[in-house]
Design a protein around this motif. Structure first.
Motif, PDB file in Angstrom:
ATOM      1  N   ALA A 186       0.839  -1.204   0.000  1.00 16.57           N
ATOM      2  CA  ALA A 186       0.000   0.000   0.000  1.00 16.57           C
ATOM      3  C   ALA A 186       0.872   1.252   0.000  1.00 16.57           C
ATOM      4  CB  ALA A 186      -0.935  -0.006   1.205  1.00 16.57           C
ATOM      5  N   THR A 187       0.488   2.208  -0.830  1.00 23.25           N
ATOM      6  CA  THR A 187       1.261   3.444  -0.916  1.00 23.25           C
ATOM      7  C   THR A 187       0.407   4.554  -1.507  1.00 23.25           C
ATOM      8  OG1 THR A 187       3.390   4.374  -1.595  1.00 23.25           O
ATOM      9  CG2 THR A 187       2.223   3.051  -3.220  1.00 23.25           C
ATOM     10  N   GLU A 188       0.830   5.786  -1.253  1.00 19.48           N
ATOM     11  CA  GLU A 188       0.226   6.960  -1.876  1.00 19.48           C
ATOM     12  C   GLU A 188       1.305   7.669  -2.680  1.00 19.48           C
ATOM     13  OE1 GLU A 188      -1.772   9.467   0.927  1.00 19.48           O
ATOM     14  OE2 GLU A 188      -3.217   7.912   1.461  1.00 19.48           O
ATOM     15  N   ILE A 189       0.955   8.090  -3.871  1.00 15.30           N
ATOM     16  CA  ILE A 189       1.914   8.753  -4.748  1.00 15.30           C
ATOM     17  C   ILE A 189       1.379  10.142  -5.085  1.00 15.30           C
ATOM     18  CG2 ILE A 189       3.056   8.687  -6.996  1.00 15.30           C
ATOM     19  CD1 ILE A 189       2.716   5.616  -6.899  1.00 15.30           C
ATOM     20  N   ALA A 190       2.162  11.165  -4.746  1.00 13.75           N
ATOM     21  CA  ALA A 190       1.823  12.522  -5.161  1.00 13.75           C
ATOM     22  C   ALA A 190       2.178  12.638  -6.636  1.00 13.75           C
ATOM     23  CB  ALA A 190       2.603  13.536  -4.335  1.00 13.75           C
ATOM     24  N   CYS A 191       1.248  13.096  -7.449  1.00 16.27           N
ATOM     25  CA  CYS A 191       1.423  13.112  -8.899  1.00 16.27           C
ATOM     26  C   CYS A 191       1.597  14.527  -9.417  1.00 16.27           C
ATOM     27  CB  CYS A 191       0.209  12.462  -9.568  1.00 16.27           C
ATOM     28  SG  CYS A 191      -0.041  10.749  -9.080  1.00 16.27           S
ATOM     29  N   ASP A 192       2.368  14.648 -10.459  1.00 14.32           N
ATOM     30  CA  ASP A 192       2.563  15.904 -11.158  1.00 14.32           C
ATOM     31  C   ASP A 192       1.435  16.030 -12.188  1.00 14.32           C
ATOM     32  OD1 ASP A 192       3.291  17.940 -12.912  1.00 14.32           O
ATOM     33  OD2 ASP A 192       5.404  17.359 -12.952  1.00 14.32           O
ATOM     34  N   PRO A 193       0.550  17.016 -12.047  1.00 15.88           N
ATOM     35  CA  PRO A 193      -0.598  17.118 -12.958  1.00 15.88           C
ATOM     36  C   PRO A 193      -0.221  17.457 -14.402  1.00 15.88           C
ATOM     37  CG  PRO A 193      -0.582  18.957 -11.423  1.00 15.88           C
ATOM     38  CD  PRO A 193       0.524  18.037 -11.004  1.00 15.88           C
ATOM     39  N   THR A 194       1.076  17.715 -14.678  1.00 16.23           N
ATOM     40  CA  THR A 194       1.509  17.963 -16.053  1.00 16.23           C
ATOM     41  C   THR A 194       2.022  16.685 -16.727  1.00 16.23           C
ATOM     42  OG1 THR A 194       3.787  18.550 -15.453  1.00 16.23           O
ATOM     43  CG2 THR A 194       2.142  20.330 -15.440  1.00 16.23           C
ATOM     44  N   CYS A 195       1.916  15.555 -16.023  1.00 16.92           N
ATOM     45  CA  CYS A 195       2.374  14.266 -16.549  1.00 16.92           C
ATOM     46  C   CYS A 195       1.201  13.329 -16.808  1.00 16.92           C
ATOM     47  CB  CYS A 195       3.315  13.583 -15.556  1.00 16.92           C
ATOM     48  SG  CYS A 195       4.874  14.436 -15.307  1.00 16.92           S
ATOM     49  N   PHE A 196       1.455  12.339 -17.637  1.00 20.29           N
ATOM     50  CA  PHE A 196       0.528  11.239 -17.845  1.00 20.29           C
ATOM     51  C   PHE A 196       0.955  10.095 -16.932  1.00 20.29           C
ATOM     52  CE2 PHE A 196       0.660  13.504 -21.878  1.00 20.29           C
ATOM     53  CZ  PHE A 196      -0.690  13.651 -22.169  1.00 20.29           C
ATOM     54  N   TYR A 197       0.000   9.321 -16.437  1.00 19.28           N
ATOM     55  CA  TYR A 197       0.309   8.163 -15.580  1.00 19.28           C
ATOM     56  C   TYR A 197      -0.356   6.930 -16.157  1.00 19.28           C
ATOM     57  CZ  TYR A 197       2.323  11.308 -12.223  1.00 19.28           C
ATOM     58  OH  TYR A 197       3.123  12.237 -11.631  1.00 19.28           O
ATOM     59  N   TRP A 198       0.358   5.832 -16.080  1.00 19.10           N
ATOM     60  CA  TRP A 198      -0.126   4.560 -16.585  1.00 19.10           C
ATOM     61  C   TRP A 198       0.159   3.518 -15.518  1.00 19.10           C
ATOM     62  CZ3 TRP A 198       2.732   0.147 -18.237  1.00 19.10           C
ATOM     63  CH2 TRP A 198       2.007  -0.767 -18.994  1.00 19.10           C
ATOM     64  N   LEU A 199      -0.862   2.779 -15.089  1.00 17.07           N
ATOM     65  CA  LEU A 199      -0.724   1.726 -14.082  1.00 17.07           C
ATOM     66  C   LEU A 199      -1.023   0.387 -14.741  1.00 17.07           C
ATOM     67  CD1 LEU A 199      -1.296   4.359 -12.432  1.00 17.07           C
ATOM     68  CD2 LEU A 199      -2.407   2.919 -10.761  1.00 17.07           C
ATOM     69  N   PHE A 200      -0.163  -0.586 -14.509  1.00 16.90           N
ATOM     70  CA  PHE A 200      -0.344  -1.922 -15.057  1.00 16.90           C
ATOM     71  C   PHE A 200      -0.190  -2.936 -13.931  1.00 16.90           C
ATOM     72  CE2 PHE A 200       1.607  -5.815 -16.811  1.00 16.90           C
ATOM     73  CZ  PHE A 200       0.547  -6.248 -17.587  1.00 16.90           C
ATOM     74  N   CYS A 201      -1.139  -3.854 -13.830  1.00 14.50           N
ATOM     75  CA  CYS A 201      -1.129  -4.884 -12.787  1.00 14.50           C
ATOM     76  C   CYS A 201      -0.702  -6.222 -13.407  1.00 14.50           C
ATOM     77  CB  CYS A 201      -2.526  -4.996 -12.172  1.00 14.50           C
ATOM     78  SG  CYS A 201      -2.671  -6.290 -10.933  1.00 14.50           S
ATOM     79  N   PRO A 202       0.569  -6.623 -13.262  1.00 12.83           N
ATOM     80  CA  PRO A 202       0.985  -7.901 -13.823  1.00 12.83           C
ATOM     81  C   PRO A 202       0.487  -9.101 -13.021  1.00 12.83           C
ATOM     82  CG  PRO A 202       2.851  -6.803 -12.798  1.00 12.83           C
ATOM     83  CD  PRO A 202       1.689  -5.862 -12.730  1.00 12.83           C
ATOM     84  N   THR A 203       0.226  -8.882 -11.729  1.00 13.00           N
ATOM     85  CA  THR A 203      -0.204  -9.991 -10.882  1.00 13.00           C
ATOM     86  C   THR A 203      -0.981  -9.464  -9.677  1.00 13.00           C
ATOM     87  OG1 THR A 203       0.551 -11.957  -9.680  1.00 13.00           O
ATOM     88  CG2 THR A 203       1.970 -10.042  -9.570  1.00 13.00           C
ATOM     89  N   GLY A 204      -1.957 -10.232  -9.243  1.00 12.37           N
ATOM     90  CA  GLY A 204      -2.700  -9.870  -8.036  1.00 12.37           C
ATOM     91  C   GLY A 204      -3.949  -9.053  -8.312  1.00 12.37           C
TER      92      GLY A 204
END
Length: 158
Positions: A85-103
């Motif tokens: 579990a974690t929280e990530i502060a994001c830069d609103p000028t970037c694109f984010y992509w999350l991929f779940c390989p397992t679980g």
């Protein structure tokens, strides 16, 4: 994603920054033509330039990897592997992509205007356009992993 079932040369991609991550199987060794070696372990992203000639040497059977490939003329980026579990502060000028390989993961995304909750299962992904300010990740099952790519628009100067 690519499956590597035997020792193999990698394709060359001029002007491309790559980040490779093993998502299934055991360690492999990356042998670069200029003498560098890197032991690639599961869920440990490794960046390299696409111009480099290299060969993958398997240790114990085939593997599956995920390559994030970015044209240096247009973007730069990074990739992290998350296992808890974690929280990530994001830069609103970037694109984010999350991929779940397992679980299985619960994902909460926040922008300046709204928040949303998502579920990610094995081989699912989410893509967030500009304006993401925070993402919270919580594994629902043991041995879960999620890869988080941050893509910054604009030429990479290095």
């Amino acid at each position: 994603m690519a499956d590597i079932d035997e020792n193999a040369d990698f394709s060359e991609f001029n002007g491309v920054d790559r980040i490779i991550t093993l998502i299934h199987g055991n360690d492999i060794t990356l042998n670069f033509d200029h003498g560098q070696q890197h032991l690639l372990k599961p869920f440990e992203p490794f960046p390299f330039k696409g111009e480099h000639k290299l060969k993958a040497v398997l240790h114990q059977g085939g593997v599956r990897d995920l390559n994030l490939m970015m044209s240096r003329k247009h973007v730069s980026g990074s990739l992290i592997s998350v296992r808890e579990a974690t929280e990530i502060a994001c830069d609103p000028t970037c694109f984010y992509w999350l991929f779940c390989p397992t679980g299985h993961w619960q994902v909460k995304s926040e922008t300046n205007k709204q928040s949303s909750v998502w579920e990610l299962n094995a081989l699912d992904y989410l893509r967030f356009d500009l304006s993401l300010t925070q993402v919270s990740l919580k594994p629902v099952t043991a041995d879960s992993a999620v890869l988080v790519a941050t893509i910054q628009p604009g030429a990479h100067t290095e």
